[in-house]
Motif scaffolding. Structure first.
Motif, mmCIF file in Angstrom:
data_model
loop_
_atom_site.group_PDB
_atom_site.id
_atom_site.type_symbol
_atom_site.label_atom_id
_atom_site.label_comp_id
_atom_site.label_asym_id
_atom_site.label_seq_id
_atom_site.Cartn_x
_atom_site.Cartn_y
_atom_site.Cartn_z
ATOM 1 N N VAL A 8 0.840 -1.203 0.000
ATOM 2 C CA VAL A 8 0.000 0.000 0.000
ATOM 3 C C VAL A 8 0.869 1.245 0.000
ATOM 4 C CG1 VAL A 8 -1.710 1.309 1.299
ATOM 5 C CG2 VAL A 8 -1.910 -1.189 1.129
ATOM 6 N N GLN A 9 1.897 1.243 0.827
ATOM 7 C CA GLN A 9 2.796 2.399 0.919
ATOM 8 C C GLN A 9 3.502 2.662 -0.406
ATOM 9 O OE1 GLN A 9 5.966 1.876 3.769
ATOM 10 N NE2 GLN A 9 7.268 3.364 2.712
ATOM 11 N N VAL A 10 4.023 1.607 -1.017
ATOM 12 C CA VAL A 10 4.783 1.754 -2.257
ATOM 13 C C VAL A 10 3.900 2.239 -3.396
ATOM 14 C CG1 VAL A 10 5.907 0.406 -4.072
ATOM 15 C CG2 VAL A 10 6.643 0.153 -1.703
ATOM 16 N N ILE A 11 2.713 1.652 -3.545
ATOM 17 C CA ILE A 11 1.824 2.054 -4.633
ATOM 18 C C ILE A 11 1.384 3.503 -4.465
ATOM 19 C CG2 ILE A 11 -0.467 1.670 -5.629
ATOM 20 C CD1 ILE A 11 -0.009 -1.316 -5.294
ATOM 21 N N ASP A 12 1.069 3.905 -3.252
ATOM 22 C CA ASP A 12 0.694 5.300 -3.013
ATOM 23 C C ASP A 12 1.847 6.243 -3.350
ATOM 24 O OD1 ASP A 12 -1.811 4.524 -2.214
ATOM 25 O OD2 ASP A 12 -1.413 4.713 -0.053
ATOM 26 N N GLU A 13 3.041 5.850 -2.973
ATOM 27 C CA GLU A 13 4.206 6.702 -3.230
ATOM 28 C C GLU A 13 4.482 6.822 -4.728
ATOM 29 O OE1 GLU A 13 8.997 6.710 -2.193
ATOM 30 O OE2 GLU A 13 7.582 5.800 -0.776
ATOM 31 N N LEU A 14 4.395 5.720 -5.444
ATOM 32 C CA LEU A 14 4.655 5.761 -6.885
ATOM 33 C C LEU A 14 3.572 6.537 -7.630
ATOM 34 C CD1 LEU A 14 5.917 2.115 -7.451
ATOM 35 C CD2 LEU A 14 7.246 4.206 -7.783
ATOM 36 N N ARG A 15 2.334 6.391 -7.197
ATOM 37 C CA ARG A 15 1.268 7.171 -7.834
ATOM 38 C C ARG A 15 1.466 8.662 -7.584
ATOM 39 N NH1 ARG A 15 -3.653 2.982 -6.526
ATOM 40 N NH2 ARG A 15 -3.761 2.032 -8.607
ATOM 41 N N ALA A 16 1.932 8.997 -6.394
ATOM 42 C CA ALA A 16 2.209 10.402 -6.101
ATOM 43 C C ALA A 16 3.350 10.925 -6.972
ATOM 44 C CB ALA A 16 2.548 10.564 -4.619
ATOM 45 N N ARG A 17 4.360 10.102 -7.188
ATOM 46 C CA ARG A 17 5.476 10.503 -8.053
ATOM 47 C C ARG A 17 4.993 10.775 -9.468
ATOM 48 N NH1 ARG A 17 10.652 6.624 -7.759
ATOM 49 N NH2 ARG A 17 10.992 7.807 -9.689
ATOM 50 N N LEU A 18 4.144 9.899 -9.965
ATOM 51 C CA LEU A 18 3.633 10.083 -11.320
ATOM 52 C C LEU A 18 2.698 11.292 -11.428
ATOM 53 C CD1 LEU A 18 2.956 6.462 -12.612
ATOM 54 C CD2 LEU A 18 4.608 8.107 -13.489
ATOM 55 N N LYS A 19 1.993 11.581 -10.360
ATOM 56 C CA LYS A 19 1.124 12.753 -10.385
ATOM 57 C C LYS A 19 1.957 14.027 -10.449
ATOM 58 C CE LYS A 19 -2.786 14.884 -7.965
ATOM 59 N NZ LYS A 19 -3.702 14.793 -6.795
ATOM 60 N N ARG A 20 3.073 14.036 -9.720
ATOM 61 C CA ARG A 20 3.969 15.199 -9.752
ATOM 62 C C ARG A 20 4.689 15.301 -11.091
ATOM 63 N NH1 ARG A 20 5.354 13.212 -4.589
ATOM 64 N NH2 ARG A 20 7.290 12.356 -5.452
ATOM 65 N N ASN A 21 5.053 14.158 -11.641
ATOM 66 C CA ASN A 21 5.806 14.153 -12.899
ATOM 67 C C ASN A 21 5.302 13.021 -13.789
ATOM 68 O OD1 ASN A 21 7.629 14.374 -14.972
ATOM 69 N ND2 ASN A 21 9.379 13.564 -13.826
ATOM 70 N N PRO A 22 4.305 13.283 -14.619
ATOM 71 C CA PRO A 22 3.747 12.228 -15.486
ATOM 72 C C PRO A 22 4.750 11.645 -16.467
ATOM 73 C CG PRO A 22 2.276 14.131 -15.371
ATOM 74 C CD PRO A 22 3.563 14.556 -14.744
ATOM 75 N N ASP A 23 5.869 12.329 -16.696
ATOM 76 C CA ASP A 23 6.880 11.850 -17.633
ATOM 77 C C ASP A 23 7.925 10.962 -16.969
ATOM 78 O OD1 ASP A 23 5.739 13.171 -19.795
ATOM 79 O OD2 ASP A 23 6.836 15.022 -19.379
ATOM 80 N N ASP A 24 7.733 10.623 -15.703
ATOM 81 C CA ASP A 24 8.695 9.777 -14.989
ATOM 82 C C ASP A 24 8.519 8.332 -15.468
ATOM 83 O OD1 ASP A 24 10.274 8.345 -13.217
ATOM 84 O OD2 ASP A 24 9.730 9.554 -11.477
ATOM 85 N N ALA A 25 9.259 7.965 -16.497
ATOM 86 C CA ALA A 25 9.106 6.640 -17.105
ATOM 87 C C ALA A 25 9.523 5.527 -16.151
ATOM 88 C CB ALA A 25 9.928 6.561 -18.395
ATOM 89 N N ASN A 26 10.517 5.773 -15.306
ATOM 90 C CA ASN A 26 10.970 4.737 -14.379
ATOM 91 C C ASN A 26 9.896 4.434 -13.340
ATOM 92 O OD1 ASN A 26 13.003 2.900 -13.481
ATOM 93 N ND2 ASN A 26 13.521 4.298 -11.816
ATOM 94 N N ALA A 27 9.263 5.477 -12.804
ATOM 95 C CA ALA A 27 8.186 5.267 -11.841
ATOM 96 C C ALA A 27 7.010 4.552 -12.495
ATOM 97 C CB ALA A 27 7.736 6.608 -11.255
ATOM 98 N N ALA A 28 6.683 4.913 -13.729
ATOM 99 C CA ALA A 28 5.579 4.253 -14.438
ATOM 100 C C ALA A 28 5.888 2.779 -14.671
ATOM 101 C CB ALA A 28 5.331 4.955 -15.768
ATOM 102 N N LEU A 29 7.124 2.472 -14.988
ATOM 103 C CA LEU A 29 7.518 1.081 -15.224
ATOM 104 C C LEU A 29 7.398 0.249 -13.947
ATOM 105 C CD1 LEU A 29 8.793 -0.945 -17.270
ATOM 106 C CD2 LEU A 29 11.019 -0.234 -16.377
ATOM 107 N N ILE A 30 7.897 0.797 -12.841
ATOM 108 C CA ILE A 30 7.856 0.062 -11.564
ATOM 109 C C ILE A 30 6.416 -0.117 -11.099
ATOM 110 C CG2 ILE A 30 8.571 0.120 -9.155
ATOM 111 C CD1 ILE A 30 10.997 1.814 -10.086
ATOM 112 N N LEU A 31 5.630 0.964 -11.170
ATOM 113 C CA LEU A 31 4.246 0.881 -10.727
ATOM 114 C C LEU A 31 3.449 -0.075 -11.620
ATOM 115 C CD1 LEU A 31 1.962 1.790 -8.901
ATOM 116 C CD2 LEU A 31 1.627 3.783 -10.388
ATOM 117 N N GLY A 32 3.668 0.003 -12.928
ATOM 118 C CA GLY A 32 2.966 -0.897 -13.825
ATOM 119 C C GLY A 32 3.275 -2.358 -13.519
ATOM 120 N N ASP A 33 4.520 -2.643 -13.219
ATOM 121 C CA ASP A 33 4.915 -4.010 -12.873
ATOM 122 C C ASP A 33 4.222 -4.479 -11.597
ATOM 123 O OD1 ASP A 33 6.387 -6.431 -12.921
ATOM 124 O OD2 ASP A 33 7.927 -5.562 -11.636
#
Length: 387
Positions: free
Chosen positions: A247-272
């Motif tokens: 729960v903590q990790v998914i919330d954190e990664l979603r917050a990262r993507l909200k701040r920076n939608p172009d963060d491809a690394n965060a999108a890759l990790i969260l998608g996985d």
């Protein structure tokens, strides 16, 4: 100007005179340009309000006009206009079209950013040799740029040149001690050297399913939180091995993507991570597909995670028909995927297949819940832990 040279132009036309004049014009223009530049250097400071090239043009016109034919005079004027003197005059403070300093600074910065983006792409393809050349070019624009230096340090580590990486890290810690790039290289260097064995043990524990033990050790290894770069995936994947950590990790990664939608690394990790569970698999596939479509994304990992997600989804749910079709567009030789597409098409029927094929070709996100969707957080039979 020597009289002999000028007399060559002043004499009456005779056979061959035109070609001789054409040979002499460049020499005259070069000598005039050289003399004019010298005079401009000595007089520019004394009278900055007067355009040096204007004085030169007038003087040349007065001295040469009586001696040159109109055709030769026009040729000489063109040569003088194209000489280094003209370019130098355009760069003086009085030039009307002088570029603004901000515009001058923006172009190199954009070029350097483009080079670093390309270097990261090649690093994702495990080609540090190609990435090295690109980073070296980026450093020519600014040898003290933290992001470029940190990437060079990572390249040195990937190339097993730890001593060189240590030098880069020391340089970064001196010129930009608080920069995120400095911290990233520091973490990468630490786990590649003195903490290498600890990271290896944590990975072994996670792969053995002992996530309750692996997660706290991973947090201890990175007390400031998730690292940047390639280490981020290990960190998030292992910490998410526990229910609370997920729960903590998914919330954190979603917050990262909200701040920076172009963060491809965060999108890759969260998608996985999201493709682990049936309830979030579609969202995860959309993220992976988005990364795969980006030239600067880690397309190889995105495609592999995509394949694993389809394997977890199984071959019986028509909701994944679109994703199998898109996957076959990238891996057309996958015989199992071909068979799955054929089997799912029979379940869907011609009309639904036509609609699904059109949706697959559109490249747009797929917002279809699978038939086996469960409440968020519930593990499906396809859940997996991998590092």
């Amino acid at each position: 100007m020597p009289g002999s040279t000028m007399n060559a132009f002043a004499k009456a036309p005779r056979p061959g005179a035109g070609s001789r004049a054409r040979r002499l014009v460049p020499a005259i223009a070069a000598r005039l340009g050289s003399r004019a530049e010298s005079r401009m250097d000595t007089r520019a400071d004394a009278r900055p309000e007067v355009r040096p090239e204007s004085r030169l043009d007038a003087r040349i016109a007065r001295r040469l006009a009586p001696r040159l034919s109109p055709r030769i005079a026009s040729m000489l004027a063109l040569l003088i206009a194209a000489s280094p003197l003209a370019a130098r005059a355009q760069n003086t403070p009085n030039a009307q079209n002088a570029p603004q300093p901000a515009a001058n600074a923006a172009a190199p910065a954009a070029q350097a950013a483009h080079l670093l983006s390309a270097a990261r792409m090649w690093m994702a393809k495990n080609r540090p040799d190609v990435a090295r050349g690109l980073v070296q070019k980026a450093l020519l624009f600014d040898p003290r740029e933290p992001e470029a230096l940190a990437l060079m340090g990572e390249i040195e580590l990937r190339s097993n040149r730890t001593a060189e990486a240590a030098k880069v890290l020391a340089q970064l810690q001196k010129i930009a001690p608080n920069a995120p790039a400095t911290q990233e290289l520091s973490d990468t260097y630490r786990v590649a050297t003195r903490d290498k064995n600890e990271l290896a043990e944590i990975r072994l524990l996670a792969n053995a399913g002992k996530t309750e033990e692996a997660a706290p050790r991973m947090k201890k290894l990175f007390p400031r939180g998730a690292p940047r770069g390639a280490l981020a995936r290990d960190y998030y994947r292992i910490v998410a091995g526990t229910d609370a950590g997920r729960v903590q990790v998914i919330d954190e990664l979603r917050a990262r993507l909200k701040r920076n939608p172009d963060d491809a690394n965060a999108a890759l990790i969260l998608g996985d991570l999201l493709t682990d569970r049936t309830s979030t698999r579609m969202e995860g596939l959309n993220l992976l597909y988005g990364v795969y479509q980006r030239q600067d994304g880690n397309r190889a990992d995105a495609l592999e995670f995509w394949r694993r997600a389809l394997a977890s989804a199984g071959r019986d749910d028509p909701a994944y028909y679109i994703w199998y079709v898109r996957y076959l567009q990238e891996v057309p030789d996958d015989t199992e995927a071909k068979q799955t597409v054929a089997d799912l098409a029979k379940k869907l029927g011609p009309q639904a297949v036509a609609q699904a094929n059109a949706a697959a070709a559109s490249g747009k996100p797929v917002m279809v819940a699978s038939g086996g969707a469960r409440p968020s957080g519930g593990a499906s039979s396809g859940s997996r832990t991998r590092v």
